[in-house]
Design a protein around this motif. Structure first.
Motif, mmCIF file in Angstrom:
data_model
loop_
_atom_site.group_PDB
_atom_site.id
_atom_site.type_symbol
_atom_site.label_atom_id
_atom_site.label_comp_id
_atom_site.label_asym_id
_atom_site.label_seq_id
_atom_site.Cartn_x
_atom_site.Cartn_y
_atom_site.Cartn_z
ATOM 1 N N ARG A 71 0.843 -1.207 0.000
ATOM 2 C CA ARG A 71 0.000 0.000 0.000
ATOM 3 C C ARG A 71 0.872 1.248 0.000
ATOM 4 N NH1 ARG A 71 -2.589 -2.261 4.645
ATOM 5 N NH2 ARG A 71 -4.061 -3.874 3.979
ATOM 6 N N LYS A 72 1.897 1.243 0.832
ATOM 7 C CA LYS A 72 2.808 2.394 0.893
ATOM 8 C C LYS A 72 3.505 2.604 -0.452
ATOM 9 C CE LYS A 72 5.502 2.562 4.569
ATOM 10 N NZ LYS A 72 6.359 2.047 5.680
ATOM 11 N N PHE A 73 3.846 1.493 -1.105
ATOM 12 C CA PHE A 73 4.494 1.573 -2.419
ATOM 13 C C PHE A 73 3.601 2.309 -3.414
ATOM 14 C CE2 PHE A 73 4.832 -0.188 -6.703
ATOM 15 C CZ PHE A 73 6.169 0.007 -6.990
ATOM 16 N N PHE A 74 2.330 1.924 -3.479
ATOM 17 C CA PHE A 74 1.423 2.556 -4.440
ATOM 18 C C PHE A 74 1.081 3.994 -4.049
ATOM 19 C CE2 PHE A 74 0.633 -1.831 -5.814
ATOM 20 C CZ PHE A 74 0.700 -1.653 -7.188
ATOM 21 N N GLN A 75 1.233 4.304 -2.773
ATOM 22 C CA GLN A 75 1.011 5.680 -2.330
ATOM 23 C C GLN A 75 2.250 6.549 -2.529
ATOM 24 O OE1 GLN A 75 -0.173 4.932 1.692
ATOM 25 N NE2 GLN A 75 -2.294 4.431 1.147
ATOM 26 N N GLY A 76 3.330 5.937 -3.034
ATOM 27 C CA GLY A 76 4.550 6.694 -3.297
ATOM 28 C C GLY A 76 5.474 6.810 -2.105
ATOM 29 N N GLN A 77 5.165 6.087 -1.014
ATOM 30 C CA GLN A 77 6.016 6.140 0.183
ATOM 31 C C GLN A 77 7.118 5.081 0.056
ATOM 32 O OE1 GLN A 77 3.588 5.955 3.754
ATOM 33 N NE2 GLN A 77 1.925 7.033 2.720
ATOM 34 N N THR A 78 8.125 5.408 -0.725
ATOM 35 C CA THR A 78 9.160 4.416 -1.056
ATOM 36 C C THR A 78 10.547 4.810 -0.544
ATOM 37 O OG1 THR A 78 9.453 5.517 -3.198
ATOM 38 C CG2 THR A 78 7.932 3.640 -3.125
ATOM 39 N N GLN A 79 10.604 5.818 0.330
ATOM 40 C CA GLN A 79 11.913 6.312 0.771
ATOM 41 C C GLN A 79 12.724 5.221 1.473
ATOM 42 O OE1 GLN A 79 9.008 7.700 1.426
ATOM 43 N NE2 GLN A 79 9.005 9.838 0.745
ATOM 44 N N GLU A 80 12.073 4.462 2.367
ATOM 45 C CA GLU A 80 12.792 3.450 3.153
ATOM 46 C C GLU A 80 13.349 2.344 2.265
ATOM 47 O OE1 GLU A 80 10.686 1.864 6.507
ATOM 48 O OE2 GLU A 80 9.870 3.825 7.042
ATOM 49 N N ILE A 81 12.502 1.823 1.388
ATOM 50 C CA ILE A 81 12.945 0.718 0.536
ATOM 51 C C ILE A 81 14.035 1.177 -0.430
ATOM 52 C CG2 ILE A 81 11.148 1.025 -1.253
ATOM 53 C CD1 ILE A 81 12.374 -2.358 0.073
ATOM 54 N N ILE A 111 11.114 1.702 -9.574
ATOM 55 C CA ILE A 111 10.375 2.307 -8.457
ATOM 56 C C ILE A 111 10.056 3.760 -8.780
ATOM 57 C CG2 ILE A 111 10.534 3.077 -6.058
ATOM 58 C CD1 ILE A 111 12.179 0.554 -5.481
ATOM 59 N N ASP A 112 11.063 4.491 -9.254
ATOM 60 C CA ASP A 112 10.850 5.903 -9.601
ATOM 61 C C ASP A 112 9.803 6.045 -10.703
ATOM 62 O OD1 ASP A 112 12.643 6.852 -7.750
ATOM 63 O OD2 ASP A 112 14.342 6.818 -9.133
ATOM 64 N N PHE A 113 9.859 5.146 -11.669
ATOM 65 C CA PHE A 113 8.924 5.228 -12.796
ATOM 66 C C PHE A 113 7.488 5.001 -12.338
ATOM 67 C CE2 PHE A 113 6.449 3.180 -16.153
ATOM 68 C CZ PHE A 113 6.556 4.120 -17.166
ATOM 69 N N PHE A 114 7.280 3.977 -11.529
ATOM 70 C CA PHE A 114 5.912 3.612 -11.167
ATOM 71 C C PHE A 114 5.323 4.462 -10.049
ATOM 72 C CE2 PHE A 114 7.197 -0.566 -13.057
ATOM 73 C CZ PHE A 114 6.313 -0.507 -14.114
ATOM 74 N N THR A 115 6.166 5.075 -9.246
ATOM 75 C CA THR A 115 5.619 5.816 -8.107
ATOM 76 C C THR A 115 5.639 7.325 -8.277
ATOM 77 O OG1 THR A 115 7.766 5.799 -6.979
ATOM 78 C CG2 THR A 115 6.235 3.996 -6.482
ATOM 79 N N SER A 116 6.346 7.824 -9.285
ATOM 80 C CA SER A 116 6.391 9.283 -9.433
ATOM 81 C C SER A 116 5.708 9.773 -10.695
ATOM 82 C CB SER A 116 7.848 9.768 -9.441
ATOM 83 O OG SER A 116 8.533 9.250 -10.568
ATOM 84 N N LYS A 117 5.442 8.887 -11.635
ATOM 85 C CA LYS A 117 4.876 9.311 -12.915
ATOM 86 C C LYS A 117 3.468 9.873 -12.742
ATOM 87 C CE LYS A 117 3.929 7.643 -17.576
ATOM 88 N NZ LYS A 117 3.672 6.472 -18.403
ATOM 89 N N GLN A 118 3.265 11.077 -13.252
ATOM 90 C CA GLN A 118 1.948 11.717 -13.307
ATOM 91 C C GLN A 118 1.299 11.865 -11.931
ATOM 92 O OE1 GLN A 118 0.307 8.952 -16.205
ATOM 93 N NE2 GLN A 118 0.226 10.588 -17.686
ATOM 94 N N ASN A 119 2.088 12.067 -10.910
ATOM 95 C CA ASN A 119 1.517 12.245 -9.577
ATOM 96 C C ASN A 119 0.899 13.637 -9.466
ATOM 97 O OD1 ASN A 119 0.825 11.844 -6.961
ATOM 98 N ND2 ASN A 119 2.872 11.297 -6.254
ATOM 99 N N ILE A 120 -0.363 13.693 -9.109
ATOM 100 C CA ILE A 120 -1.066 14.972 -9.006
ATOM 101 C C ILE A 120 -1.141 15.364 -7.533
ATOM 102 C CG2 ILE A 120 -3.181 16.219 -9.553
ATOM 103 C CD1 ILE A 120 -1.699 15.218 -12.002
#
Length: 349
Positions: A71-81, A111-120
């Motif tokens: 869930r955190k991954f899809f919410q863009g919370q990927t700093q730790e991983i 990770i950068d591609f899937f979690t930062s692309k087109q984030n509104i």
């Protein structure tokens, strides 16, 4: 509307990641998506298998923790991983383990591609849809912008003949779509329609109609997209009565809009290629002149299909006046008002 690919995390003793197109809202499994195509969904599946591996007979606490991390991954919370992978990457470079380091670099890029692309930013991780509606003569076109976790993940478009009022057609489209796909937390629409309140209650989402701000701008964007497509329709009449269930509408892409004749050819090929010899209707009526009729005939010939094709000519007052066939002379209706009224009705539809 159609079935979009989703990522499913199954429950039970052997949890795993799966890419599915049909979702079960009553199951304990978790779904993420939709995704624009199957390949993207499979890439994310492979990425999650590397980042958050599932195993047989895992403890419930481990399984719940994995779901939390996803869930955190899809919410863009990927700093730790990302921090863990970067530290490992540096160590592998220091130890000259370049092959492993290269794989870790690819994981970081994905990770950068899937979690930062087109984030509104203004959506703040919200799951929401924005619906654009456009009426073009007797056709209602829809364009749906689908945001999940604040990112535009997919779009859906459809067109329907208007058989009742606009509200009924809109309700039909949304009902069909949300039967096949995960509903959002909120559906944004240009104006609230009373019948959609019941739909929102059934599918458990909020219905909102912002009149200003960024969300209003996104609705306007959806409206513009709904207007941009050319619609080709195939209306089916059985025993003189229109059958909307068998009728089809197609939205043609911009590259297919070079001319009226090319649109007719494209639409005919899309529609009739699924037919086999002997299954065509007894008569195809083309809303157009001899050139349009010939394009339909030529397309059917290319598909090795045969049936009777006619066109309809209009008079100077834009009324259905004559029948066009392969013969040089156009046919008058004569005194047969019944056929004239039927063909006029077909052309108006």
């Amino acid at each position: 509307s159609h079935y979009y690919p989703y990522l499913e995390i199954t429950s039970g003793e052997n949890p795993r990641y799966k890419v599915v197109r049909k979702i079960n809202l009553t199951s304990p499994n978790e779904y993420y998506g939709p995704f624009p195509d199957g390949s993207k969904a499979h890439e994310i599946l492979q990425l999650l298998e590397r980042l958050f591996p599932l195993a047989k007979l895992v403890a419930k606490s481990y399984y719940e923790n994995i779901k939390k991390e996803v869930r955190k991954f899809f919410q863009g919370q990927t700093q730790e991983i990302k921090k863990k992978i970067k530290n490992s990457l540096r160590k592998n470079i220091t130890n000259l383990a370049f092959e492993i380091a290269q794989k870790e670099k690819k994981i970081l890029d994905n990770i950068d591609f899937f979690t930062s692309k087109q984030n509104i930013e203004f959506l703040k991780g919200e799951n929401c849809d924005f619906l654009g509606i456009h009426q073009q003569e007797n056709v209602l076109a829809f364009y749906l912008l689908i945001y999940r976790y604040g990112k535009l993940v997919a779009t859906d478009e459809a067109a329907f003949p208007i058989w009742g009022n606009q509200e009924e057609v809109c309700e039909t489209y949304l009902y069909q779509f949300y039967q096949k796909n995960l509903p959002p937390q909120t559906l944004y629409i240009s104006e609230k329609l009373p019948s959609l309140e019941l739909l929102a209650e059934e599918f458990k989402f909020f219905l909102k109609s912002p009149q200003r701000g960024r969300k209003k701008e996104v609705i306007n964007l959806a409206q513009q997209n709904a207007q941009q497509d050319v619609v080709a329709g195939f209306l089916v009449f059985i025993n003189g009565e229109i059958n909307l269930a068998k009728s089809k509408l197609y939205k043609l892409k911009e590259s297919e809009q070079a001319s009226d004749l090319s649109r007719i050819k494209t639409a005919c090929r899309i529609h009739y290629q699924k037919y086999s010899p002997g299954t065509l209707p007894d008569l195809i009526i083309v809303d157009g002149g001899k050139e349009q009729m010939k394009v339909v005939q030529k397309t059917l010939n290319e598909l090795e299909l045969k049936t009777v094709v006619i066109g309809l000519a209009k008079d100077e007052k834009h009324r259905t006046a004559k029948i066009i066939t392969n013969k040089p002379k156009e046919l008058d209706f004569g005194k047969n008002e019944r056929i004239k009224n039927f063909l006029t009705n077909c052309q108006e539809e």
